[in-house]
Write an enzyme that holds these catalytic residues in place. Sequence first.
Site, short mmCIF file in Angstrom:
data_model
loop_
_atom_site.label_atom_id
_atom_site.label_comp_id
_atom_site.label_asym_id
_atom_site.label_seq_id
_atom_site.Cartn_x
_atom_site.Cartn_y
_atom_site.Cartn_z
N CYS A 54 0.66 -1.30 -0.07
CA CYS A 54 0.05 0.07 0.00
C CYS A 54 0.91 1.18 0.05
CB CYS A 54 -1.01 0.08 1.28
SG CYS A 54 -2.09 1.61 1.29
N ASP A 61 -0.18 -5.98 0.47
CA ASP A 61 -1.36 -6.31 -0.31
C ASP A 61 -1.12 -7.60 -0.98
OD1 ASP A 61 -3.04 -4.23 0.54
OD2 ASP A 61 -1.93 -2.89 -0.92
N VAL A 76 5.39 -13.21 -23.87
CA VAL A 76 6.20 -12.93 -22.62
C VAL A 76 6.74 -14.34 -22.34
CG1 VAL A 76 4.32 -13.23 -21.28
CG2 VAL A 76 6.36 -11.80 -20.51
N GLU A 77 8.12 -14.19 -21.91
CA GLU A 77 8.69 -15.55 -21.37
C GLU A 77 8.22 -15.53 -19.69
OE1 GLU A 77 10.98 -17.94 -19.39
OE2 GLU A 77 11.52 -15.85 -19.07
#
EC number: 1.7.1.13
Length: 157
Positions: A54, A61, A76-77
């Site tokens: 936060c 969180d 994306v790898e």
Amino acid sequence: MSSTRANELELSALGKKVEYKQDYAPEVLESFTNKHPDNDYWVRFHCPEFTSLCPITGQPDFATLYIDYIPGERMVESKSLKLYLFSFRSHGAFHEDCVNIIMKDLIKLMDPKYIEVLGDFTPRGGISILPYANYGRPGTKFEELAKQRLFNHPSPR
């Protein structure tokens, strides 16, 4: 050189010991060539251990993230995605910011046909927050898909 070997040469984190960044680090994201760019298909990442801070209280969180996309030329790898998501652990950002930042970074990385990111954050103070962001490539059928899914957006609950 085989196309598999050529894809491996594009990646620097996969199969190697890496440093875990302690704050937001989009530079760790890597992509590779999609072998099936003419096919429309879904890729889903289910990330049940996402953590951020936060920005006001510094309290952690926790969330489960769902990242779904229809790839274009690049993908994306997954190890680099893990390292990237880990970099949020000491980063102060609201839930909604995290989801939008992640989506925008992935768009910049791979220019997908379509992408959506949903964060299922655990309750704090008795309230759960489930931010959702999506994007469809402008001027394509995926732009319309983004509108449809936004107005009828999915929820894991």
